[in-house]
Design a protein around this motif. Structure first.
Motif, PDB file in Angstrom:
ATOM      1  N   PRO A 289      87.612  18.321  33.425  1.00 58.83           N
ATOM      2  CA  PRO A 289      88.061  17.295  34.379  1.00 58.83           C
ATOM      3  C   PRO A 289      89.558  17.412  34.632  1.00 58.83           C
ATOM      4  O   PRO A 289      90.336  17.671  33.710  1.00 58.83           O
ATOM      5  CB  PRO A 289      87.712  15.977  33.670  1.00 58.83           C
ATOM      6  CG  PRO A 289      87.680  16.325  32.221  1.00 58.83           C
ATOM      7  CD  PRO A 289      87.254  17.762  32.125  1.00 58.83           C
TER       8      PRO A 289
ATOM      9  N   TYR B 110      86.566  18.578  39.034  1.00 60.62           N
ATOM     10  CA  TYR B 110      86.350  19.477  37.901  1.00 60.62           C
ATOM     11  C   TYR B 110      86.751  20.893  38.325  1.00 60.62           C
ATOM     12  O   TYR B 110      86.490  21.307  39.456  1.00 60.62           O
ATOM     13  CB  TYR B 110      84.876  19.492  37.485  1.00 60.62           C
ATOM     14  CG  TYR B 110      84.431  18.262  36.732  1.00 60.62           C
ATOM     15  CD1 TYR B 110      84.665  18.136  35.367  1.00 60.62           C
ATOM     16  CD2 TYR B 110      83.757  17.232  37.386  1.00 60.62           C
ATOM     17  CE1 TYR B 110      84.243  17.011  34.665  1.00 60.62           C
ATOM     18  CE2 TYR B 110      83.334  16.100  36.697  1.00 60.62           C
ATOM     19  CZ  TYR B 110      83.578  16.002  35.336  1.00 60.62           C
ATOM     20  OH  TYR B 110      83.165  14.897  34.647  1.00 60.62           O
TER      21      TYR B 110
ATOM     22  N   TYR C  52      83.623  17.854  28.882  1.00 55.28           N
ATOM     23  CA  TYR C  52      83.490  18.861  29.928  1.00 55.28           C
ATOM     24  C   TYR C  52      82.086  18.773  30.544  1.00 55.28           C
ATOM     25  O   TYR C  52      81.243  17.993  30.097  1.00 55.28           O
ATOM     26  CB  TYR C  52      83.706  20.265  29.342  1.00 55.28           C
ATOM     27  CG  TYR C  52      85.075  20.483  28.750  1.00 55.28           C
ATOM     28  CD1 TYR C  52      86.062  21.144  29.470  1.00 55.28           C
ATOM     29  CD2 TYR C  52      85.383  20.036  27.459  1.00 55.28           C
ATOM     30  CE1 TYR C  52      87.322  21.356  28.918  1.00 55.28           C
ATOM     31  CE2 TYR C  52      86.642  20.241  26.905  1.00 55.28           C
ATOM     32  CZ  TYR C  52      87.602  20.896  27.639  1.00 55.28           C
ATOM     33  OH  TYR C  52      88.852  21.097  27.101  1.00 55.28           O
TER      34      TYR C  52
END
Length: 636
Positions: free
Chosen positions: A538, A605, A408
């Protein structure tokens, strides 16, 4: 020149055919036979895929073409990224059977953004199922409308398939040339010579993309493509007497020369025994000529060379001045992470040394060392096999991997600032540092600004502060890399170099780089704490082709994987969290009776909902001041 494509489109086979057409090799090698010039790794030969970008050269009409054969598998996109930084032109290969793939679109978007002149080669016209006209329509619909077909295919899908050159259509060329447009609209006859000159001019400026058809296997159309490369792609421009300017785009370990840096020189001349800015001395130079690298005493502007002696070189480093007019490449970062463990406990030290060297060759491996673990970043599961084979073959270390986890990122929510003063409070470091954190637009990365005068303290300390800021941002409040922010240095201070009475330099009363390296994480993390961060995961875009009667099974399965699907004429498209992509690939055969085809590519993201995931820290935890100081001051 780069050869780029989706996996299995025939890049390496085309490279072999170009070398054969140029007379560099007697017979083209075969990927299936494992005897190609560019796939030199044992794993490349065994699996029949390109993993590392390779350079080979051949002459066309007196011009030396340095050709970079790049991987097509999405797991090795980092290798492709490095090639973009040094290209003058490219050939994008598309299969006449499979057509345009998601990876093809990613590559073409980047080629267009960087304005790299590109020819398109539709390969495999001899394969059963080849449909050149359909693929040409796909190119126009999915890649770019600015294409100029250079001829037509005869007998596609058969062993007798051939490419015949034809007249150049003026309509696309007229869109970029007012004089040509006026003549075209007025019905004035346009000579073949005028159209060829316009095509050359616009191709070299990346305004249009000529499309050739052929077969790397039979050689059909390759001679015409070779002529197009010589005529339509621009030769390298560079002043051999100008200031030194080059870029390192690949690192490898030589058997006798230590680290070897692959350098594209844009300007100037580099000679053996030259000293560079970091005091490194060039010990050897090889330039690419007629299919191989040959020793030379110099590397001149426009050439690619293998340089020995640059012990501290890393991929992306510039020699001399940064090259002008080169766009910035931006590919998606790795979205997976795994722990590497040695099979034999005694190999732990050797494993760390080996992974450190591999990280020099591939910075996106992003080696992180925890207290008892070694982490590496991945684009996909295939990379595990590559890393394991490399460690076993080159370093004699057998390894296993834990299950991959998602990587992340964190982004600041607001603005936060903190400062610590030299000699005040419980600051044990001889340094004053103030930092402010501000959010920045998504995709902008990390910016660094000064709100103090550059001369407010020695440049070496300034450099240490900036480097430590960037290192500290690798682990934010939740342990993930912090990005899309601007860091501003607001306060500085130091204790000048002093000597104790009748003695030399006394570092107990004088600031050193150690003081700034120790203090920056405390100040930056406090500023980040006050700003607050949010964790983002993501997300991949997927395209799913499946028989219509399986949709009843596919759609509920996608919903369980937190995907947002949309049924279209061509199948199912949508978004899916990166953490679920591997599970979707595993479920594919069962859901579709083995008939489904799935393509995925990183898209963006998005903010995590619910409790944010936390990653185990490896940085002595500057969020806990007491614990951090005990470790940094070596009191543990």
């Amino acid at each position: 020149m780069g050869i780029l494509a989706h996996v299995d489109a025939g890049k390496t086979s085309l490279t072999e055919r170009l070398l054969h057409t140029a007379g560099v090799i007697d017979e083209p090698g075969s990927v299936d036979a494992g005897n190609t010039r560019t796939d030199t790794l044992e794993l490349e030969r065994r699996r029949g895929i390109t993993i590392k970008a390779a350079v080979v050269s051949f002459p066309i009409d007196g011009v030396t073409v340095n050709l970079i054969d790049t991987p097509g598998h999405p797991d090795f996109i980092a290798e492709v990224e490095r090639a973009f930084a040094v290209l003058d032109g490219a050939v994008l290969v598309v299969s006449a059977v499979e057509g345009v793939q998601p990876q093809t679109r990613v590559l073409m978007r980047t080629l267009q953004r960087l304005r790299i002149p590109t020819l398109i080669f539709v390969n495999k016209i001899d394969r059963r199922g080849a449909d050149p006209e359909r693929v040409l329509d796909e190119i126009a619909a999915k890649l770019t409308r600015s294409i100029v077909p250079m001829g037509r295919v005869v007998a596609p899908g058969t062993a007798k398939a051939a490419f015949e050159t034809g007249d150049i259509e003026p309509d696309v060329l007229a869109e970029h040339d007012d004089a040509l447009l006026a003549a075209y609209v007025a019905g004035v006859p346009l000579s073949r010579g005028r159209l060829r000159r316009a095509l050359t001019r616009q191709s070299r400026r990346a305004l249009v993309h000529p499309v050739y058809f052929g077969s790397a296997l039979t050689g059909a159309g390759v001679a015409e493509l070779t002529c197009g490369i010589a005529r339509l792609l621009p030769a390298a421009a560079g002043d051999a007497d100008g200031p030194l300017s080059g870029t390192v785009f690949k690192i490898e370990r030589g058997r006798s020369d230590g680290k070897i840096a692959y350098v594209r020189l844009f300007s100037g001349t580099l000679r053996v025994r030259d000293r560079l800015a970091d005091d490194a001395r060039v010990t050897s130079i090889s330039v690419f000529r007629d299919g191989s690298a040959v020793r030379s005493d110099r590397l001149v502007a426009g050439q690619i060379g293998r340089i020995g002696g640059l012990a501290n070189a890393r991929i992306g480093d510039h020699l001399g001045e940064p090259p002008a007019n080169r766009g910035e490449t931006r590919f998606a970062p790795p979205t997976l992470e795994t722990v590497v463990e040695p099979v034999r406990a005694a190999d732990r030290g050797a494993l760390h040394a080996a992974l450190t060297q591999l990280a020099e060759q591939d910075p996106l491996i992003d080696l992180r060392q925890g207290r008892d673990e070694l982490y590496v970043s991945l684009y996909g599961e295939v990379q595990k096999e590559v890393i394991a084979a490399t460690l076993a073959d080159e370093y004699g270390v057998a390894v296993t991997f834990r299950e991959s986890s998602t990587v992340y990122i964190e982004r600041p929510v607001g603005t936060g600032a903190a400062v610590e003063f030299n000699g005040k409070g419980d600051n044990p470091f001889l340094a004053t540092i103030g930092l402010r954190v501000d959010p920045a637009p998504p995709g902008s990365g990390v910016g660094y600004d000064l709100a103090v005068e550059l001369g407010s303290m020695p440049y070496a300390f300034m450099k240490v502060v900036e480097d430590t800021v960037r290192e500290t941002l690798q682990e934010g409040l939740y342990g993930w890399r912090v990005t899309d922010c601007r860091i501003t240095l607001t306060h500085t201070g130091y204790s000048p170099k002093q000597s104790a009475m009748h003695a030399g330099f006394d570092k107990s009363i004088s600031s050193t780089g150690y003081d700034f390296r120790g203090l920056v994480p405390l100040v930056l993390m406090e500023a980040l704490r006050r700003a607050g961060t949010r964790v983002y995961e993501p997300v991949y875009r997927f395209h799913f082709e499946t028989p219509p009667d399986t949709l009843g099974q596919v759609l509920p399965a996608l919903a369980q994987l937190r995907a947002v699907p949309e049924v279209t004429e061509g199948g199912v498209t949508g978004l899916i969290p990166a953490a679920m992509v591997h599970r979707l690939h595993q479920a594919l055969p069962t859901l579709t009776r083995g008939e489904g085809v799935l393509d995925t590519a990183f898209d963006h993201y998005r903010a995590v909902t619910g409790p944010p995931p936390v990653r185990r820290r490896t940085d002595h935890n500057p969020l806990d001041r007491k614990e951090y100081l005990l470790h940094v001051l070596r009191r543990v």
